[in-house]
Design an enzyme around this catalytic site. Structure first.
Site, mmCIF file in Angstrom:
data_model
loop_
_atom_site.group_PDB
_atom_site.id
_atom_site.type_symbol
_atom_site.label_atom_id
_atom_site.label_comp_id
_atom_site.label_asym_id
_atom_site.label_seq_id
_atom_site.Cartn_x
_atom_site.Cartn_y
_atom_site.Cartn_z
ATOM 1 N N ASN A 175 0.878 -1.151 0.135
ATOM 2 C CA ASN A 175 -0.011 0.060 -0.048
ATOM 3 C C ASN A 175 0.790 1.333 -0.007
ATOM 4 O OD1 ASN A 175 0.715 -0.551 2.593
ATOM 5 N ND2 ASN A 175 -1.248 0.165 3.757
ATOM 6 N N ARG A 204 10.995 3.932 5.752
ATOM 7 C CA ARG A 204 10.668 4.129 7.028
ATOM 8 C C ARG A 204 11.544 2.893 7.808
ATOM 9 N NH1 ARG A 204 4.441 4.640 9.529
ATOM 10 N NH2 ARG A 204 4.514 2.291 9.222
ATOM 11 N N LYS A 230 12.137 -7.530 1.399
ATOM 12 C CA LYS A 230 11.452 -8.084 0.455
ATOM 13 C C LYS A 230 10.197 -7.411 0.267
ATOM 14 C CE LYS A 230 8.709 -11.292 -1.075
ATOM 15 N NZ LYS A 230 7.814 -10.020 -1.300
ATOM 16 N N PRO A 231 10.116 -6.726 -0.703
ATOM 17 C CA PRO A 231 8.884 -6.033 -1.170
ATOM 18 C C PRO A 231 7.827 -6.837 -1.513
ATOM 19 C CG PRO A 231 10.324 -5.699 -2.955
ATOM 20 C CD PRO A 231 11.128 -6.742 -2.046
ATOM 21 N N ALA A 232 6.772 -6.235 -1.281
ATOM 22 C CA ALA A 232 5.409 -6.821 -1.803
ATOM 23 C C ALA A 232 5.560 -7.213 -3.311
ATOM 24 C CB ALA A 232 4.058 -6.116 -1.599
ATOM 25 N N GLY A 251 2.169 -5.151 7.867
ATOM 26 C CA GLY A 251 1.530 -6.040 7.178
ATOM 27 C C GLY A 251 0.300 -6.221 8.086
ATOM 28 N N GLU A 278 4.447 -3.715 12.762
ATOM 29 C CA GLU A 278 3.456 -2.946 12.419
ATOM 30 C C GLU A 278 2.307 -3.349 11.820
ATOM 31 O OE1 GLU A 278 0.755 -0.688 11.405
ATOM 32 O OE2 GLU A 278 2.261 0.146 9.781
ATOM 33 N N ARG A 338 -7.133 8.676 2.418
ATOM 34 C CA ARG A 338 -5.602 8.760 2.247
ATOM 35 C C ARG A 338 -5.553 7.417 1.972
ATOM 36 N NH1 ARG A 338 -0.840 8.633 6.077
ATOM 37 N NH2 ARG A 338 0.852 9.492 4.991
ATOM 38 N N CYS A 398 -3.456 0.854 7.066
ATOM 39 C CA CYS A 398 -3.843 0.486 8.519
ATOM 40 C C CYS A 398 -4.304 1.649 9.304
ATOM 41 C CB CYS A 398 -2.695 -0.412 8.903
ATOM 42 S SG CYS A 398 -1.029 0.733 8.887
ATOM 43 N N GLU A 420 -10.891 -4.904 9.018
ATOM 44 C CA GLU A 420 -10.434 -3.675 8.115
ATOM 45 C C GLU A 420 -11.141 -3.453 6.790
ATOM 46 O OE1 GLU A 420 -5.974 -2.027 8.633
ATOM 47 O OE2 GLU A 420 -5.930 -4.392 8.703
ATOM 48 N N SER A 457 0.485 10.332 10.816
ATOM 49 C CA SER A 457 1.891 9.919 10.513
ATOM 50 C C SER A 457 2.812 10.871 10.182
ATOM 51 C CB SER A 457 1.884 9.014 9.141
ATOM 52 O OG SER A 457 0.875 7.947 8.990
ATOM 53 N N GLU A 517 8.182 2.686 14.578
ATOM 54 C CA GLU A 517 8.832 3.242 13.503
ATOM 55 C C GLU A 517 8.807 4.661 13.558
ATOM 56 O OE1 GLU A 517 8.853 -0.145 10.430
ATOM 57 O OE2 GLU A 517 6.816 0.956 10.317
#
Length: 474
Positions: A148, A156, A171-173, A225, A247, A275, A281, A378, A438, A455
Site C-alpha cells: 500500500n 521508514r 522483501k517488497p510486496a 502488514g 506494524e 488517504r 492500516c 479492516e 503519520s 517506527e
C-alpha cells in the site's frame, strides 16, 4: 521499467523465474520482475554481512551525510517516484506525490537521528561503580514491506537501520516491487556501499523469509502488514529470538462529538478515510458520530465523497484511483453488501463500475449495525461506515472493543474532554482534531495486536540497536 531484477551486493541479478506486476487501473502488465530463490537470499546475506562490517565502524556523522544525500536526491526526483507509485499501486497522482515526499523525509529525519544515539554514565548508588550505557548496531535486518505504500514503508525501515549501523535485506510486496528497485541506484549515488541494502522480490515469500529468519546472522525482523502474517513471522523469529518490529493491522475508530467543529471533523474524516483510497492500516474504519449532529455530518460527508473523481491516477484531475487488485475490490464490495443486508443505508457509491480496472467508488454507509463485517475487520477501501452514539462512556467502550490498537481519531471543541477521551483510548496513536498522524518525527505504532515496537521518531532507530551496559570503577 529500468530495473526489474534482484539487487544484491550493488548489482542487478537476473533469475530464471519471474512474475508479472499489473497496473491496477488498466489490468495490463507493467513489468516482468525477477523472483528470488533461497540461494539469492544466501547471497544477499553474505553481501550484507560483509558490508555491515565496515558500515558499523563508520562515524555517526559519516552515516548521517549519506542519508542526508539520499533525501536530497529523492526530493529532486519526487515526480519520478510518484509516477511509478501510481503505475504499480494505483493511487491518484497527488496522493502518490504525498507518499514520495513522506518517504524521502525519513532519510532526512534519520540523517539527524544518526548522530543522536546517546548513551549515559551514572554512578551506581549502592556499589559505587560507574554504569556506562551505549547503543550498538543490532545486526543484519530483514525488512518485509507491504503493497500500500511502496516507497514509504521501505524508507521508514531502511533509513533507521542505516542510521543505526545495520545492513538490510528487503522483501517488497509482489504487487509493488518496482518503486523499491528504482530506489537502489539513488542510494548508490548517495554513497550507500554495495551490499548494505539488498532487494529480493519473490513469489516465494514465505519460504524465502523463513529461510532468512533462521540464518544466525540475522538479528532483526521488521514487518509491516496484516496481523495474521505478523503472528506467523513472530513464530519464526522466536526460533532465533530475533528482535521484532511489527506494524500490523488496525480498525481505527473516529469519534465525532456534538461540540466538534463540523468543518474540521469533515476535513479530518475525509483525510483519515480517503488517504491512499482507504488502503492503509491507519484508515478510518468505524465512524462514530454523536446522534445530535449525525444528519448534518452524514450529509456533508456524502457530498464530499460524491465530489471525488474516480479514474486512472495518471490523470492529474483524478482524485481516486483503483484498488490494488481484484481481490481487494471484491472484498470491499462484499463488506458493503453485508452491511446493507444487515440494515445499513447507502448514501453514495456502493456499486462496482463497469469496465477495466479494479475500481470501487467512494461510498458512505449510514445506520451501520454493530454486527456488520466492516465494523469487525479492516475495510481497506473507500467506504465510510457511520454509526451514532449519545453517551461518552458508551462510545469509548465501543471504540476499544477490538483486538487492534493502532490509531484512533477524536474530534471535539472541548480540549479538556478531548484529552481525557484520548487517554482512555487503547491505541498507540490518536489524532486529535486531525485526520493524519503519520510523521517521520513521531513514534508510529500500536497496542494490542496492532504490533510491537515503533517506527519513526527517536524510537525508530533504537529498534535496530542493542543496549550495552558496562560496569566500571575508577
Amino acid at each position: 521499467m529500468d530495473h526489474t531484477d534482484l539487487y544484491i551486493n550493488g548489482a542487478w541479478v537476473q533469475t530464471d523465474t519471474r512474475f508479472d506486476v499489473i497496473n491496477p487501473a488498466t489490468e495490463t502488465v507493467l513489468a516482468s520482475v525477477a523472483s528470488a530463490e533461497l540461494e539469492h537470499a544466501d547471497a544477499a546475506l553474505d553481501a550484507a554481512e560483509a558490508a555491515m562490517a565496515d558500515w558499523a565502524k563508520r562515524t555517526p556523522r559519516e552515516r548521517s551525510e549519506v542519508l542526508r544525500r539520499a533525501w536530497e536526491l529523492m526530493t529532486a526526483r519526487l515526480d519520478h517516484f510518484a509516477h511509478l507509485i501510481t503505475l504499480e499501486n494505483g493511487k491518484a497522482g497527488a496522493d502518490a506525490r504525498g507518499e514520495a515526499t513522506y518517504a524521502a523525509e525519513f532519510f532526512r529525519w534519520f540523517a539527524e537521528e544518526a548522530v543522536r544515539a546517546d548513551g549515559m554514565i551514572t554512578h551506581a548508588p549502592s556499589s559505587g561503580a560507574r554504569i556506562m550505557v551505549q547503543h550498538k548496531p543490532a545486526g543484519l535486518a530483514v525488512l518485509i514491506t507491504p503493497w500500500n505504500y511502496p516507497a514509504a514503508m521501505g524508507t521508514r525501515k531502511i533509513a533507521p537501520a542505516l542510521a543505526a549501523g545495520c545492513a538490510v535485506i528487503i522483501k517488497p510486496a509482489s504487487e509493488t516491487p518496482l518503486t523499491m528497485l528504482a530506489l537502489m541506484p539513488l542510494l548508490a549515488e548517495a554513497g550507500v556501499p554495495p551490499g548494505l541494502v539488498n532487494v529480493l522480490p519473490s513469489k516465494r515469500t514465505g519460504a524465502l523469509v523463513d529461510h532468512m529468519l533462521h540464518d544466525p546472522r540475522v538479528r532483526v525482523v521488521s514487518f509491516t502488514g496484516s496481523t495474521g502474517v505478523g503472528r506467523t513471522l513472530l513464530k519464526g523469529a522466536a526460533d532465533q529470538v530475533l528482535k521484532p518490529a511489527m506494524e500490523l493491522g488496525g480498525n481505527a475508530p473516529v469519534l465525532v462529538f456534538d461540540d466538534a467543529d463540523m468543518d474540521t471533523a469533515i476535513e479530518g474524516t475525509m483525510l483519515a478515510k480517503m488517504r491512499n483510497l482507504g488502503e492503509a492500516c491507519t484508515a478510518a474504519n468505524r465512524i462514530y458520530v454523536h446522534a445530535d449532529i449525525a444528519p448534518e455530518f452524514t450529509a456533508r460527508l456524502t457530498a464530499a465523497m460524491s465530489a471525488l473523481k474516480l479514474g486512472d491516477g495518471t490523470d492529474p484531475s483524478v482524485d481516486v484511483g483503483p484498488l490494488v487488485n481484484a481481490a481487494t475490490r471484491d472484498k470491499v464490495a462484499a463488506f458493503v453488501a453485508d452491511a446493507v443486508a444487515k440494515g445499513a443505508k447507502v448514501e453514495c457509491g456502493g456499486v462496482v463500475p463497469e469496465g477495466t480496472g479494479y475500481f470501487y467508488p467512494p461510498t458512505v454507509l449510514s445506520n451501520v449495525p454493530e454486527n456488520a463485517d466492516c465494523v469487525q475487520d479492516e475495510i481497506f477501501g473507500p467506504v465510510a461506515a457511520i454509526q451514532t452514539f449519545s453517551d461518552q462512556e458508551d462510545v469509548i467502550a465501543r471504540a476499544n472493543n477490538t483486538e487492534y490498537g493502532l490509531v484512533a481519531y477524536v474530534f471535539s471543541g472541548d480540549f479538556k474532554r478531548a484529552l481525557q477521551v484520548c487517554e482512555r483510548l487503547d491505541y498507540g496513536m490518536v489524532g486529535l482534531n486531525r485526520g493524519l498522524v503519520s510523521d517521520p518525527a513521531a513514534p508510529f505504532g500500536g497496542t494490542k495486536q496492532s504490533g510491537l515496537g515503533r517506527e519513526g521518531g527517536h524510537e525508530g532507530m533504537l529498534e535496530f540497536m542493542e543496549t550495552q551496559y558496562i560496569s566500571a570503577s575508577w
